[in-house]
Design a protein around this motif. Structure first.
Motif, mmCIF file in Angstrom:
data_model
loop_
_atom_site.group_PDB
_atom_site.id
_atom_site.type_symbol
_atom_site.label_atom_id
_atom_site.label_comp_id
_atom_site.label_asym_id
_atom_site.label_seq_id
_atom_site.Cartn_x
_atom_site.Cartn_y
_atom_site.Cartn_z
ATOM 1 N N MET A 201 143.116 21.085 -35.300
ATOM 2 C CA MET A 201 140.870 21.248 -34.157
ATOM 3 C C MET A 201 140.397 22.434 -34.400
ATOM 4 O O MET A 201 141.533 23.855 -34.606
ATOM 5 N N ALA A 202 139.474 22.666 -34.740
ATOM 6 C CA ALA A 202 139.084 23.899 -35.339
ATOM 7 C C ALA A 202 138.927 25.122 -32.996
ATOM 8 O O ALA A 202 139.108 24.213 -32.083
ATOM 9 N N ILE A 203 138.334 26.111 -33.769
ATOM 10 C CA ILE A 203 137.969 27.251 -32.731
ATOM 11 C C ILE A 203 137.047 26.615 -31.847
ATOM 12 O O ILE A 203 136.312 26.657 -32.276
ATOM 13 N N PRO A 204 136.700 26.141 -30.500
ATOM 14 C CA PRO A 204 135.399 25.939 -30.138
ATOM 15 C C PRO A 204 135.122 27.394 -29.647
ATOM 16 O O PRO A 204 135.270 28.460 -29.622
ATOM 17 N N ASP A 205 133.304 27.343 -30.031
ATOM 18 C CA ASP A 205 132.311 28.531 -29.953
ATOM 19 C C ASP A 205 132.474 28.611 -28.437
ATOM 20 O O ASP A 205 132.724 27.772 -27.230
ATOM 21 N N PHE A 206 131.853 30.141 -27.850
ATOM 22 C CA PHE A 206 131.977 30.212 -26.449
ATOM 23 C C PHE A 206 130.674 28.771 -25.293
ATOM 24 O O PHE A 206 131.351 29.200 -24.094
ATOM 25 N N GLN A 207 130.310 28.282 -26.143
ATOM 26 C CA GLN A 207 129.428 27.619 -25.473
ATOM 27 C C GLN A 207 130.481 26.447 -24.928
ATOM 28 O O GLN A 207 130.473 25.416 -24.411
ATOM 29 N N GLU B 31 145.603 32.845 -32.608
ATOM 30 C CA GLU B 31 146.197 33.997 -33.095
ATOM 31 C C GLU B 31 145.249 34.729 -34.543
ATOM 32 O O GLU B 31 145.257 36.104 -34.853
ATOM 33 N N MET B 32 144.340 33.285 -34.839
ATOM 34 C CA MET B 32 143.181 34.074 -35.668
ATOM 35 C C MET B 32 142.548 35.125 -35.635
ATOM 36 O O MET B 32 141.988 35.172 -34.329
ATOM 37 N N MET B 33 142.478 36.041 -36.678
ATOM 38 C CA MET B 33 141.857 37.567 -36.544
ATOM 39 C C MET B 33 140.314 36.797 -36.322
ATOM 40 O O MET B 33 140.563 36.473 -37.927
ATOM 41 N N PHE B 34 139.408 38.071 -36.439
ATOM 42 C CA PHE B 34 138.025 38.605 -36.825
ATOM 43 C C PHE B 34 138.619 38.988 -38.485
ATOM 44 O O PHE B 34 139.386 39.701 -39.145
ATOM 45 N N GLU B 35 137.834 38.426 -39.814
ATOM 46 C CA GLU B 35 138.229 39.705 -41.237
ATOM 47 C C GLU B 35 138.109 40.639 -40.426
ATOM 48 O O GLU B 35 139.129 41.061 -41.210
ATOM 49 N N SER B 36 137.613 41.755 -39.903
ATOM 50 C CA SER B 36 137.838 42.875 -39.607
ATOM 51 C C SER B 36 138.949 42.989 -39.006
ATOM 52 O O SER B 36 139.017 44.228 -38.943
ATOM 53 N N GLY B 37 140.044 42.197 -38.432
ATOM 54 C CA GLY B 37 140.719 42.706 -38.148
ATOM 55 C C GLY B 37 140.846 42.950 -37.065
ATOM 56 O O GLY B 37 142.391 43.330 -35.717
ATOM 57 N N ASN B 38 139.666 43.478 -36.132
ATOM 58 C CA ASN B 38 139.357 43.940 -34.279
ATOM 59 C C ASN B 38 140.272 43.169 -33.132
ATOM 60 O O ASN B 38 140.716 44.010 -32.448
ATOM 61 N N SER B 39 140.010 42.391 -33.356
ATOM 62 C CA SER B 39 140.391 41.333 -32.171
ATOM 63 C C SER B 39 140.499 39.809 -32.507
ATOM 64 O O SER B 39 140.121 38.838 -33.662
ATOM 65 N N LYS B 40 141.047 39.193 -32.151
ATOM 66 C CA LYS B 40 141.306 37.442 -32.396
ATOM 67 C C LYS B 40 140.313 36.817 -32.333
ATOM 68 O O LYS B 40 139.010 37.072 -30.637
ATOM 69 N N ILE B 41 139.542 35.751 -32.787
ATOM 70 C CA ILE B 41 138.772 35.067 -32.419
ATOM 71 C C ILE B 41 138.711 34.473 -31.240
ATOM 72 O O ILE B 41 137.661 34.405 -30.098
ATOM 73 N N PHE B 42 139.002 33.201 -30.243
ATOM 74 C CA PHE B 42 139.555 32.828 -29.136
ATOM 75 C C PHE B 42 139.374 33.801 -28.323
ATOM 76 O O PHE B 42 138.974 33.263 -27.251
ATOM 77 N N ARG B 43 139.847 34.623 -28.463
ATOM 78 C CA ARG B 43 140.228 35.824 -27.008
ATOM 79 C C ARG B 43 138.445 36.366 -26.322
ATOM 80 O O ARG B 43 138.752 36.140 -25.922
ATOM 81 N N ASN B 44 138.307 36.767 -27.803
ATOM 82 C CA ASN B 44 136.877 37.044 -27.977
ATOM 83 C C ASN B 44 135.743 35.734 -27.513
ATOM 84 O O ASN B 44 134.791 36.320 -26.509
ATOM 85 N N ARG B 45 136.160 34.468 -27.960
ATOM 86 C CA ARG B 45 135.211 33.707 -27.516
ATOM 87 C C ARG B 45 134.647 33.265 -25.624
ATOM 88 O O ARG B 45 134.114 33.133 -24.928
ATOM 89 N N VAL B 46 136.060 34.019 -25.265
ATOM 90 C CA VAL B 46 136.395 33.163 -23.929
ATOM 91 C C VAL B 46 135.726 34.060 -23.390
ATOM 92 O O VAL B 46 135.378 34.145 -22.107
ATOM 93 N N ARG B 47 136.848 35.381 -23.252
ATOM 94 C CA ARG B 47 134.878 36.531 -22.855
ATOM 95 C C ARG B 47 133.942 36.503 -23.094
ATOM 96 O O ARG B 47 133.661 37.042 -22.291
ATOM 97 N N TRP B 48 133.239 36.099 -24.252
ATOM 98 C CA TRP B 48 131.936 36.135 -23.858
ATOM 99 C C TRP B 48 130.853 34.972 -22.957
ATOM 100 O O TRP B 48 130.868 34.620 -22.458
#
Length: 103
Positions: free
Chosen positions: A1-7, A44-61
């Protein structure tokens, strides 16, 4: 399953917070990751910039947009006591200096 978007994360997050319990954001991230059946690699998947985890970022948004819509509130920094539609506490506590530390 793909990582869900914040919506997509917003409704399950709101439903989870309906129980009026206090959660750390890290606890919510784990709960939602399990609910969406994400693999360890996807968590654990990170953005290309390596700054943060994608799923964590989307939960925060998702949390940010629910806060802006006044559907949840955040009474302290880094510890997130969410109260579903508890507007009185939100309006009262944000005016006080930080007298209490919730751990």
């Amino acid at each position: 399953m793909a990582i869900p978007d914040f919506q997509t994360i917003m409704l399950p997050l709101l439903i989870r917070l309906k129980d009026k319990q206090t959660y750390k954001i890290s606890e919510l991230i784990e709960i939602l990751a399990d609910e969406f059946k994400l693999t360890d690699e996807e968590k654990e998947m990170m953005f290309e910039s390596g700054n943060s985890k994608i799923f964590r970022n989307r939960v925060r948004w998702a949390r940010l947009y629910l806060k802006k819509a006044d559907l949840i509130n955040d009474l302290t920094f880094r510890r997130c006591p969410f109260n579903f539609h508890n507007f009185f506490c939100y309006r009262f506590f944000w005016k006080l200096p930080c007298l209490f530390k919730l751990h």
